[in-house]
Design a protein around this motif. Structure first.
Motif, PDB file in Angstrom:
ATOM      1  N   MET A   1      13.803 -12.341  37.188  1.00 18.45           N
ATOM      2  CA  MET A   1      13.129 -12.254  35.891  1.00 18.45           C
ATOM      3  C   MET A   1      12.871 -10.792  35.518  1.00 18.45           C
ATOM      4  N   LEU A   2      12.442 -10.023  36.514  1.00 19.28           N
ATOM      5  CA  LEU A   2      12.173  -8.612  36.252  1.00 19.28           C
ATOM      6  C   LEU A   2      13.460  -7.859  35.947  1.00 19.28           C
ATOM      7  N   ARG A   3      14.547  -8.264  36.589  1.00 18.52           N
ATOM      8  CA  ARG A   3      15.845  -7.620  36.312  1.00 18.52           C
ATOM      9  C   ARG A   3      16.303  -7.911  34.884  1.00 18.52           C
ATOM     10  N   VAL A   4      16.013  -9.138  34.432  1.00 17.73           N
ATOM     11  CA  VAL A   4      16.358  -9.484  33.055  1.00 17.73           C
ATOM     12  C   VAL A   4      15.563  -8.627  32.080  1.00 17.73           C
ATOM     13  N   ILE A   5      14.256  -8.525  32.347  1.00 17.16           N
ATOM     14  CA  ILE A   5      13.397  -7.772  31.434  1.00 17.16           C
ATOM     15  C   ILE A   5      13.784  -6.298  31.418  1.00 17.16           C
ATOM     16  N   SER A   6      14.116  -5.751  32.587  1.00 20.93           N
ATOM     17  CA  SER A   6      14.418  -4.322  32.643  1.00 20.93           C
ATOM     18  C   SER A   6      15.851  -4.025  32.210  1.00 20.93           C
ATOM     19  N   GLY A   7      16.651  -5.064  32.012  1.00 25.94           N
ATOM     20  CA  GLY A   7      18.010  -4.838  31.533  1.00 25.94           C
ATOM     21  C   GLY A   7      19.011  -4.674  32.644  1.00 25.94           C
ATOM     22  N   ALA A   8      18.594  -4.876  33.881  1.00 22.12           N
ATOM     23  CA  ALA A   8      19.500  -4.676  35.006  1.00 22.12           C
ATOM     24  C   ALA A   8      20.420  -5.881  35.209  1.00 22.12           C
ATOM     25  N   ALA A   9      20.062  -7.015  34.617  1.00 21.04           N
ATOM     26  CA  ALA A   9      20.875  -8.213  34.814  1.00 21.04           C
ATOM     27  C   ALA A   9      21.438  -8.686  33.473  1.00 21.04           C
ATOM     28  N   SER A  10      22.617  -9.261  33.509  1.00 18.29           N
ATOM     29  CA  SER A  10      23.172  -9.858  32.305  1.00 18.29           C
ATOM     30  C   SER A  10      22.469 -11.178  32.040  1.00 18.29           C
ATOM     31  N   VAL A  11      22.385 -11.529  30.762  1.00 13.84           N
ATOM     32  CA  VAL A  11      21.683 -12.760  30.409  1.00 13.84           C
ATOM     33  C   VAL A  11      22.571 -13.572  29.482  1.00 13.84           C
ATOM     34  N   GLU A  12      22.511 -14.884  29.668  1.00 14.56           N
ATOM     35  CA  GLU A  12      23.212 -15.756  28.750  1.00 14.56           C
ATOM     36  C   GLU A  12      22.263 -16.873  28.355  1.00 14.56           C
ATOM     37  N   GLY A  13      22.259 -17.212  27.074  1.00 17.22           N
ATOM     38  CA  GLY A  13      21.385 -18.297  26.663  1.00 17.22           C
ATOM     39  C   GLY A  13      21.353 -18.458  25.159  1.00 17.22           C
TER      40      GLY A  13
ATOM     41  N   ILE B   1      24.508 -11.385  26.767  1.00 26.25           N
ATOM     42  CA  ILE B   1      24.097  -9.983  26.657  1.00 26.25           C
ATOM     43  C   ILE B   1      24.304  -9.335  28.009  1.00 26.25           C
ATOM     44  N   SER B   2      25.146  -8.311  28.026  1.00 24.95           N
ATOM     45  CA  SER B   2      25.488  -7.700  29.310  1.00 24.95           C
ATOM     46  C   SER B   2      24.355  -6.795  29.789  1.00 24.95           C
ATOM     47  N   SER B   3      24.449  -6.424  31.048  1.00 24.77           N
ATOM     48  CA  SER B   3      23.388  -5.606  31.636  1.00 24.77           C
ATOM     49  C   SER B   3      23.486  -4.175  31.141  1.00 24.77           C
ATOM     50  N   LYS B   4      22.417  -3.470  31.362  1.00 20.62           N
ATOM     51  CA  LYS B   4      22.379  -2.055  30.988  1.00 20.62           C
ATOM     52  C   LYS B   4      23.007  -1.266  32.124  1.00 20.62           C
TER      53      LYS B   4
ATOM     54  N   ASN C   1      26.253  -4.778  21.126  1.00 19.86           N
ATOM     55  CA  ASN C   1      26.534  -4.891  22.562  1.00 19.86           C
ATOM     56  C   ASN C   1      25.907  -3.792  23.410  1.00 19.86           C
ATOM     57  N   ILE C   2      24.988  -3.036  22.821  1.00 22.86           N
ATOM     58  CA  ILE C   2      24.240  -2.074  23.635  1.00 22.86           C
ATOM     59  C   ILE C   2      22.900  -2.714  23.963  1.00 22.86           C
ATOM     60  N   ARG C   3      22.655  -2.902  25.233  1.00 27.66           N
ATOM     61  CA  ARG C   3      21.404  -3.540  25.657  1.00 27.66           C
ATOM     62  C   ARG C   3      20.216  -2.639  25.305  1.00 27.66           C
ATOM     63  N   ILE C   4      19.218  -3.273  24.658  1.00 24.97           N
ATOM     64  CA  ILE C   4      18.009  -2.515  24.306  1.00 24.97           C
ATOM     65  C   ILE C   4      16.964  -2.764  25.382  1.00 24.97           C
ATOM     66  N   ILE C   5      16.518  -1.705  26.038  1.00 27.17           N
ATOM     67  CA  ILE C   5      15.479  -1.877  27.056  1.00 27.17           C
ATOM     68  C   ILE C   5      14.259  -1.072  26.643  1.00 27.17           C
TER      69      ILE C   5
END
Lengths: 119, 222
Positions: free
Chosen positions: B92-104, B212-215, B142-146
């Motif tokens: 969850m923290l990786r998603v919030i910080s942008g370190a993980a890709s997310v799909e949904g 959304i891909s990771s940062k 496609n630029i992840r916003i963190i």
């Protein structure tokens, strides 16, 4: 003499208030403030009538009590009824204080002028 | 006449004593808690309601934390479950910080800006509104916003985190589509106010699947 008694009274009252820790509940404090305004007006009015040589201690004391109690009661009634009656009390006594102060000033100046003339 | 004189002095003394006494008492009462006493009824009502809402929210938060504390204490014996919870939390923290890709599920906002009138603040408003509405991941073209993404206005468009992009802009956000959609499109909302800028048009579409891909930078630091 009269000034001395007022000065002594206020000083004693302030000292008493500082040393006697009377806690007025916040609910009542508002009404006490308004009663204070009324009694302040009566005090000035009494001083004025004294200088005008119209002073009567019964009128003064009864006015002191009745005015302050009535002022507090009217504000309380206003709060109960949901209308801001305390504004009316504030306005009336505020105006009266200025009125009395003006008359007091007039009486004082006239008196001082007479004293000067008599010398 | 002598007696009357004494009474006059006495009455003045006593009345001024009473006035002085209550004046001091009142000054002390209002001096100690004057800030609230001086407020009007409507101000106090607003204050009261605000505090009430805050108390309710904080109570709910306390409840939530208690539940979590219970969870932790109940699984201390079971190392596998503890590990699993920890992993979930890390994910969850990786998603919030942008370190993980997310799909949904989520929404896709397309902003057309032919005359390059869109300011960086407008774009930041849009992103912040999505985040406030509960978006867990946001990207622009496609630029992840963190948390520390930067927006810089240029003649051709924007530079976001050092990457130049141009119109049209596609802002994707993953979260509850209904909430995200309504948070943007309500009358007076961000989508409407950006749409009102000359040469700019906005369309918001609910999507069932957004990736959304990771940062990159966040990943390398990880």
């Amino acid at each position: 003499m009269i000034w001395m008694s007022i000065l002594a009274g206020v000083t004693a009252g302030v000292l008493l208030g500082v040393f006697v820790t009377l806690e007025i509940p916040a609910v009542i404090a508002r009404y006490v403030s308004i009663a204070l305004l009324a009694s302040f007006d009566t005090l000035i009015g009494g001083l004025k009538s004294y200088l005008k040589k119209e002073f009567d201690e019964w009128i003064f004391v009864s006015g002191f009590l009745a005015n302050s109690l009535l002022a507090a009661f009217i504000s309380y009634l206003g709060d109960r009824l949901g209308i801001e009656l305390y504004l009316a009390v504030l306005l009336v006594f505020g105006m009266r204080i200025f009125q009395n102060l003006a008359e007091l000033r007039h009486a004082l100046i006239l008196k001082l002028r007479r004293v000067k003339k008599n010398k | 006449m002598k007696i009357r004189w004494d009474i006059v002095i006495l009455t003045f003394f006593i009345t001024s004593l009473v006035v002085g006494f209550f004046l001091t008492v009142q000054l002390r009462v209002f001096g100690s808690k004057g800030a609230l006493e001086a407020l009007s009824m409507s101000d106090l009502t607003t204050l009261y309601n605000d505090l009430n809402t805050e108390v309710i929210e904080l109570k709910a938060y306390v409840q939530e934390l208690k539940i979590r504390a219970n969870e932790y204490s109940s699984i201390t014996g079971n190392r596998e479950r503890l590990l699993k919870t920890m992993k979930e939390e890390i994910e969850m923290l990786r998603v919030i910080s942008g370190a993980a890709s997310v799909e949904g599920k989520g929404v896709e906002v397309t902003v057309f800006d032919d005359k390059n009138n869109l300011q960086s603040l407008d774009l930041i408003d849009l992103v912040n509104e999505l985040r406030a509405a509960g978006a867990i991941a946001i990207s622009v073209n496609n630029i992840r916003i963190i948390f520390n993404s930067s927006f810089l206005k240029t003649n051709q468009g924007f530079i976001i985190d050092g990457i130049a992009i141009g119109a049209p802009y596609t802002v994707s956000a993953i979260g509850d589509p209904e909430t995200l959609y309504s948070s943007l499109t309500f009358p007076g909302g961000v989508a409407k106010s950006i749409d009102a800028i000359e040469g700019v048009s906005v369309s918001v579409v609910k999507k069932d699947s957004i990736f959304i891909s990771s940062k990159k930078s966040a990943k390398s630091k990880n």
